[in-house]
Design an enzyme around this catalytic site. Sequence first.
Site, PDB file in Angstrom:
ATOM      1  N   LYS A   1      20.463  48.692  67.227  1.00  0.00           N
ATOM      2  CA  LYS A   1      20.317  48.943  68.665  1.00  0.00           C
ATOM      3  C   LYS A   1      19.670  50.315  68.905  1.00  0.00           C
ATOM      4  O   LYS A   1      18.758  50.459  69.722  1.00  0.00           O
ATOM      5  CB  LYS A   1      21.681  48.888  69.367  1.00  0.00           C
ATOM      6  CG  LYS A   1      22.233  47.466  69.499  1.00  0.00           C
ATOM      7  CD  LYS A   1      23.651  47.475  70.027  1.00  0.00           C
ATOM      8  CE  LYS A   1      24.199  46.056  70.100  1.00  0.00           C
ATOM      9  NZ  LYS A   1      25.617  45.997  70.439  1.00  0.00           N
TER      10      LYS A   1
ATOM     11  N   GLN B   1      31.226  48.779  71.046  1.00  0.00           N
ATOM     12  CA  GLN B   1      31.074  47.765  69.998  1.00  0.00           C
ATOM     13  C   GLN B   1      32.432  47.146  69.649  1.00  0.00           C
ATOM     14  O   GLN B   1      33.387  47.855  69.351  1.00  0.00           O
ATOM     15  CB  GLN B   1      30.432  48.398  68.752  1.00  0.00           C
ATOM     16  CG  GLN B   1      30.099  47.418  67.658  1.00  0.00           C
ATOM     17  CD  GLN B   1      29.054  46.384  68.067  1.00  0.00           C
ATOM     18  OE1 GLN B   1      28.093  46.689  68.759  1.00  0.00           O
ATOM     19  NE2 GLN B   1      29.258  45.161  67.657  1.00  0.00           N
TER      20      GLN B   1
ATOM     21  N   ASP C   1      26.491  45.354  78.665  1.00  0.00           N
ATOM     22  CA  ASP C   1      26.900  44.167  77.902  1.00  0.00           C
ATOM     23  C   ASP C   1      27.255  43.013  78.842  1.00  0.00           C
ATOM     24  O   ASP C   1      27.320  41.860  78.420  1.00  0.00           O
ATOM     25  CB  ASP C   1      28.120  44.489  77.015  1.00  0.00           C
ATOM     26  CG  ASP C   1      27.747  44.652  75.548  1.00  0.00           C
ATOM     27  OD1 ASP C   1      26.672  44.150  75.152  1.00  0.00           O
ATOM     28  OD2 ASP C   1      28.524  45.264  74.791  1.00  0.00           O
TER      29      ASP C   1
END
Length: 295
Positions: free
Chosen positions: A52, A96, A119
Site C-alpha cells: 500500500k 490493518q 476502508d
Amino acid sequence: MQLLDGKKTAEDIKNEIAAEVQSIKDAGGKVPHLAAVIVGSNGASLTYVGSKVKSCQQIGFDSTLVALPEDITEADLLAKIAALNEDDNLDGYIVQLPLPKHIDEQKILLAIDPDKDVDGFHPTNFGRMALEMESFIPATPFGIMELLERYKVETAGKHTVVIGRSHIVGRPMSILMSRKGNPGDSTVTLTHSRTKNLAEFTKNADIIITALGVPEFLKGDMVKDGVVIIDVGITRVEDASNAKGYVIKGDVDFDEVSKKASFITPVPGGVGPMTIAMLLKNTLLARKMRSAKNK
C-alpha cells in the site's frame, strides 16, 4: 471467455489517479495523504501494508506507516486513533486487521472518523452505501464494481448469487449489486454456510461472486453456460512441485469453470490488485471532500 484482468485494470486506475495528483500539484494544491496503522508483526499484514505504501509513492501520494507494538493497550491504540482523526494533514487512514486478541476490533473501527475511513468499514459509511448516498465503499467490493463497469458486464435484470456473507465482501456486494444504476439493478441471492442445496442457486445464476475461502469449491457442473464469475477467494495450497512450496488458489475450479464462463477473474491477478487501487481512489475522494469542506 474473457478474462477480467484486475492487474491491468488496477494499473490503469493508478495511472489515472497519478495524472489527477499531478494536476493537483501543478495547481499548488495539497496531494492526498494516506496512513496505515499496523499493530504487531504479522507477516501477511506487513506485506500488504508495504505494498500500500509503495503504491502511494508510485502515484504521488504522501504516505505514513504507523507501526505499533503487539502489546499496545487498547486505550493507547484508541488514543492513537483519536490523534489521527485530529491530524489535519491526513486525508484517510486504515487500521490493518486482524488486531491482537486483547484488542476489541469493533471498538477500534468505531473510533475511526467516518470522513477518514477509506476502508469503508465504519457503520456510517456502510449505512450511507446501503442508502445509495456518497460514501467510501469497502475497497474489494468497490474494485469488483469497477471491473464490471470497465468490462461493460451487463448486470441489470440479471440474477447474481453471492457466496459468503462477510461484512468486508459478501454483504456489501449483495447491497451494491441490487442498487439502482450500472453496475447494479441485479436480483441478488446471498448464500452462506447454512444455505441448503447451494448448487441449485449457482446453476441458475447469471453472475456468481464468491468469497468463501475454500479452494476450487465451485466446479464446472455447478454453473451454467455464459456465467460471469468473480472469484474473491485466495488460499495458499501446499504444492511440493512449486518453488515456493505452495500455489495460490481461488474459490473457483478455474480449468473447469472457465470453459463455461463469459467473463471470469483469474486468481491471482483478478480482484486482489483492484483492492489497493480502490483504496487509493477512496483516499483521493477523501482529499477532494476535505478540500471542498475547507473552501
